[in-house]
Design an enzyme around this catalytic site. Sequence first.
Site, PDB file in Angstrom:
ATOM      1  N   CYS A  56       0.829  -1.205   0.000  1.00  0.00           N
ATOM      2  CA  CYS A  56       0.000   0.000   0.000  1.00  0.00           C
ATOM      3  C   CYS A  56       0.870   1.264   0.000  1.00  0.00           C
ATOM      4  O   CYS A  56       1.488   1.570  -1.004  1.00  0.00           O
ATOM      5  CB  CYS A  56      -1.002  -0.047   1.142  1.00  0.00           C
ATOM      6  SG  CYS A  56      -2.460   0.932   0.764  1.00  0.00           S
ATOM      7  N   HIS A 109      -3.624  -5.127   0.104  1.00  0.00           N
ATOM      8  CA  HIS A 109      -3.139  -5.704   1.375  1.00  0.00           C
ATOM      9  C   HIS A 109      -3.230  -7.230   1.344  1.00  0.00           C
ATOM     10  O   HIS A 109      -4.203  -7.803   1.863  1.00  0.00           O
ATOM     11  CB  HIS A 109      -3.975  -5.172   2.540  1.00  0.00           C
ATOM     12  CG  HIS A 109      -3.732  -3.729   2.827  1.00  0.00           C
ATOM     13  ND1 HIS A 109      -2.743  -3.291   3.673  1.00  0.00           N
ATOM     14  CD2 HIS A 109      -4.345  -2.615   2.353  1.00  0.00           C
ATOM     15  CE1 HIS A 109      -2.758  -1.972   3.722  1.00  0.00           C
ATOM     16  NE2 HIS A 109      -3.715  -1.536   2.930  1.00  0.00           N
ATOM     17  N   GLU A 127      -1.770  -9.272   3.116  1.00  0.00           N
ATOM     18  CA  GLU A 127      -1.672  -9.846   4.468  1.00  0.00           C
ATOM     19  C   GLU A 127      -3.033 -10.251   5.025  1.00  0.00           C
ATOM     20  O   GLU A 127      -3.118 -11.128   5.881  1.00  0.00           O
ATOM     21  CB  GLU A 127      -0.962  -8.879   5.425  1.00  0.00           C
ATOM     22  CG  GLU A 127      -1.715  -7.610   5.822  1.00  0.00           C
ATOM     23  CD  GLU A 127      -1.536  -6.454   4.848  1.00  0.00           C
ATOM     24  OE1 GLU A 127      -1.220  -6.705   3.669  1.00  0.00           O
ATOM     25  OE2 GLU A 127      -1.745  -5.284   5.261  1.00  0.00           O
TER      26      GLU A 127
END
Length: 547
Positions: free
Chosen positions: A382, A508, A510
């Site tokens: 990001c 993102h 993650e």
Amino acid sequence: MTRFIFVTGGVVSSLGKGITTAAIAVMLEKRGLKVSIQKLDPYINVDPGTMSPFEHGEVYVTEDGYEADLDLGHYERFSQASIGRHSNATTGSIYSEVIRKERAGDYLGQTVQVIPHITDAIQDAITKGAAPGTDVAIIEIGGTAGDIESLPFLEAIRQFGLRAPKGSTMYVHLTLLPYLAASGEMKTKPTQQSVGKLREIGIQPDVLVCRCEQPMTESMRRKISLFCNVRPEDVIQEQDVETTIYEVPLDLVREGLDRAVVEHLGLDNDAPIDMSDWEDLRGRWANPECEIEIAVVGKYIELHDAYKSIYEALAHGGAAHKTKVRFRKIAAEDCADGDVAAMLDGVSGLLVPGGFGERGLEGKIRALRWARENQVPAFGICFGMQAMALEYGRHVAGLEDANTTEVDPTCKSPLIHLIESQENIDDKGGTMRLGAYACRIIEGTRSAEIYGRDLVFERHRHRWEFNNDFREQLEKAGLTCAGIHEKEDLVEVVELTDSPFYIGVQYHPEFKSKPLTPHPLFEAFIGAALSFASGNTAATTSEVEAR
Ligand code: GLN
């Protein structure tokens, strides 16, 4: 019939209620049951999206673009439950809805009150939180028994149990057995008092899960049982884990929580469950063959929870390689004028996470430059991806004054700029580009090789984007745009294709990594870091030199 499990917490906060809740989901799913999980938060923010990471840890983003409490991240990492905006309600969201209905005249002249109107609205949210076809809905109540602001939620779940068919609801209370070193024993009084608080409201817990550092003795179990009015076999020990939170489901099954839940809810399938995949994970976690250190250069580095999903995803990638990942947490600001080479010396990879605002950006750019020039694997997420583009723009593509208009609205080379749909937005809550968007991964790139797919859906939370006016110049200088959101022609992935891992993603990843199925980018990043650590950078060196 959907059954409901309510999970409350007592004594202190941060007992790991979210993880215990997620672990219950794991056990039930192992029985082939369809589970939903929901978090009820007593704070007044309508959602946590406007809170600083220092305040409340990371803001987790769901597939449907809801800015959520980080506990929803635990739910998704542990379970298969479908998590979205229906999985969270707050005092703020409940009151907003009740006040909206009051203004619309929906209450037909009644005095609108906490009981029954707010408590009814909470119960509606609980019912809606259980997706159709749910066998068991698990609802975690944020806060601690005895908090003023939790009261309407506790009252609502009490009423819910009263109205639901007999045997279809149960209450699990998580408490702490503090160890007093001076007297060398664990104490049960705080548990008794917190159960007392619940009983004042009219909730009798069916199961107590007791967090403790030391094993709970039989006499302690009997004492808790007697004073708290819970059967001894339903007083469950949850001792601190040794290596990873992913041991919690295994420990709680061993301690009988699975059995207790099955008994209380009258679930017919009481055969033992197969936890071999979690056992295997624990084995890999507990016996790593390698250890590496990854630098995380971010703005909110002091607080582990601020980048919770990032650290988890790095650890998942590590476990896939039987590798323990250590984190060198570095404040981005310190990199702005400090000796970056010294600060990063010895790490096998650099991860630059998301962030907002000016503070820390220049430090992130300097750290990324160091990684690129030293062929150290680097992963930008990001704001980290935006910093990667700025670094490359400034130092390789000849755009010395490249910047993001987030930091310098009038800069000459706005390499990162606001997309049109983000202009003229005044409200901060829920207005970013949020949730899953499609991204076409370009053939022949390193990213395509890693993903093994040409279309991926990843989650976003940002306002600014790579500016296409500079795309050609950056590509000519060697930065490949490897992922595109085709509908709006947005660059979502940049990479150095000839590098083992130099990748920045606007989204993102993650949030989609799980311990049993690590995200491919994190797995590949750790793989590249391992090769770097063992001096095996052959794939890069020649190609970088050729450039
Ligand atoms: N501040 C940047 C933006 O809004 C990046 C956001 C983030 O890292 N989540 O575009």
